[in-house]
Design an enzyme around this catalytic site. Structure first.
Site, PDB file in Angstrom:
ATOM      1  N   GLY A  25       7.019 -63.250  31.039  1.00  0.00           N
ATOM      2  CA  GLY A  25       5.739 -62.771  30.526  1.00  0.00           C
ATOM      3  C   GLY A  25       5.856 -61.361  29.986  1.00  0.00           C
ATOM      4  N   SER A  26       4.743 -60.662  29.961  1.00  0.00           N
ATOM      5  CA  SER A  26       4.696 -59.321  29.375  1.00  0.00           C
ATOM      6  C   SER A  26       5.281 -58.273  30.316  1.00  0.00           C
ATOM      7  CB  SER A  26       3.253 -58.945  29.042  1.00  0.00           C
ATOM      8  OG  SER A  26       2.510 -58.742  30.240  1.00  0.00           O
TER       9      SER A  26
ATOM     10  N   GLU B  47      11.954 -61.866  32.853  1.00  0.00           N
ATOM     11  CA  GLU B  47      12.176 -62.052  31.419  1.00  0.00           C
ATOM     12  C   GLU B  47      10.906 -61.591  30.723  1.00  0.00           C
ATOM     13  OE1 GLU B  47      11.732 -65.178  28.056  1.00  0.00           O
ATOM     14  OE2 GLU B  47      12.727 -66.079  29.803  1.00  0.00           O
TER      15      GLU B  47
ATOM     16  N   GLU C 103       4.060 -55.650  20.991  1.00  0.00           N
ATOM     17  CA  GLU C 103       4.747 -56.886  20.624  1.00  0.00           C
ATOM     18  C   GLU C 103       3.764 -57.792  19.887  1.00  0.00           C
ATOM     19  OE1 GLU C 103       7.410 -60.507  22.584  1.00  0.00           O
ATOM     20  OE2 GLU C 103       6.298 -59.145  23.887  1.00  0.00           O
TER      21      GLU C 103
END
Length: 334
Positions: A65-66, A87, A211
């Protein structure tokens, strides 16, 4: 798969952002595995993660995730001293050098950036292209967009949709932050945003600070390797980095001189599917490599055990230590 291969019981928590996928996954898990072997829980991420991570002692927490949520996951896991694999995201750059094969490069960029409508964690978030080939690259990008998705990508069976209205509204807010040179059409009722190339973006604008995670691709020119590297440093530790060049020295300059999780030379995103390579972030983009054997090792605990036999025993271990014992030990330790 790595968790199962390593012999673990596991609890899965799919994202509430994709309820249909979560429902299918739940059905598959419950039909295939016993609940005390592989279980699945659904619900609001913050509430579920607090119950699972902060209040339970788990052997490992794996999160995708973020960066912002990853930080909270890590803080919650720390209360139980639980190791984590994270991740996360970041702004992954794509660098196009002056000597790159432009048509080939454009085709690879379009494929890798607009796969799954740009909603891929390792997709190039922006392109840094040498000014001498910038116009040629933009023209080639337009050509390959039309070849892959047609004049009306909303009708293309190969182009996806944005996951929900909240993300749609966030993404369409980026469209006014530069000069749209291709695409830009959008339809809220269909959660459709056309594959979009955008130029003349300011480094201080949100599109270059956050992002993107969608079908919008900023193009930024540079003149020197050092300039490109300085732009990347404004958003450090990307999850991925891609370099298009026919020069081994240019390849080494960027691959060795920038910290990033993983990447490709003259290609994009496909390193994610190579089970011989560990998939990992670095810094703000995550920690802990996995995939293939690396995943098996990540979901395993290495227990060190040494076995001895009485026949191999020696008086050198035991006090009182005679002078010649010490001399022998010193010689053996040289």
């Amino acid at each position: 798969m790595a968790s199962i291969a390593a012999g673990n019981t596991s609890i899965l928590k799919p994202s509430e952002e994709a309820p249909h996928v979560a429902a299918v996954l739940k059905q598959m898990i419950e039909e295939t595995f016993e609940p005390d072997y592989i279980a699945i829980v659904t619900g609001p991420g913050q509430q579920v993660s607090e119950e699972l991570i902060a209040k339970q002692h788990l052997d490992l927490v794996f999160f995708t995730g973020s960066t912002a949520v990853g930080r909270k996951i890590m803080q919650a896991a720390a209360t139980q001293i639980t190791p984590v694999v994270l991740e996360l995201g970041g702004k992954s750059p794509c660098i196009v050098a002056a000597d790159a094969s432009i048509d080939y490069t454009a085709k690879k960029i379009i494929f890798s950036r607009f796969l799954n409508c740009g909603q891929t964690c390792v997709a190039a978030d922006y392109v840094l292209v040498h000014h001498s080939v910038k116009d040629k690259l933009i023209a080639a990008l337009k050509k390959h967009l039309l070849q892959m998705y047609g004049d009306d990508p909303q009708q293309s069976p190969d182009f996806g949709r944005i996951i929900n209205l909240r993300q749609f509204n966030r993404l369409t807010g980026y469209l006014s932050q530069g000069n749209i040179v291709h695409g830009g059409q959008h339809d809220a009722a269909d959660l459709f945003i056309a594959p979009t190339i955008i130029d003349e973006v300011a480094m201080e604008s949100p599109i270059m600070q956050e992002e993107i995670f969608g079908p919008i691709l900023p193009i930024i020119g540079f003149d020197t390797h050092e300039e490109a590297k300085a732009i990347i440093a404004k958003n450090p530790y990307p999850l991925a980095l891609y370099v298009y060049t026919n020069s081994s020295s240019t390849e080494r300059y960027f691959m060795e001189g920038i910290q990033f999780g993983g990447g490709c030379v003259n290609n994009g995103v496909i390193h994610l599917g190579n089970t011989d390579l560990p998939f990992t972030g670095v810094g703000f983009s995550g920690m802990g490599g996995y995939h293939g054997k690396y995943g098996f090792d990540r979901f395993s605990h290495l227990k060190s055990i040494m076995r001895s036999h009485r026949l191999g025993d020696t008086p050198l271990w035991y006090a009182p230590y005679k002078k010649w014992y010490v001399q022998v030990l010193r010689k053996l330790m040289r």
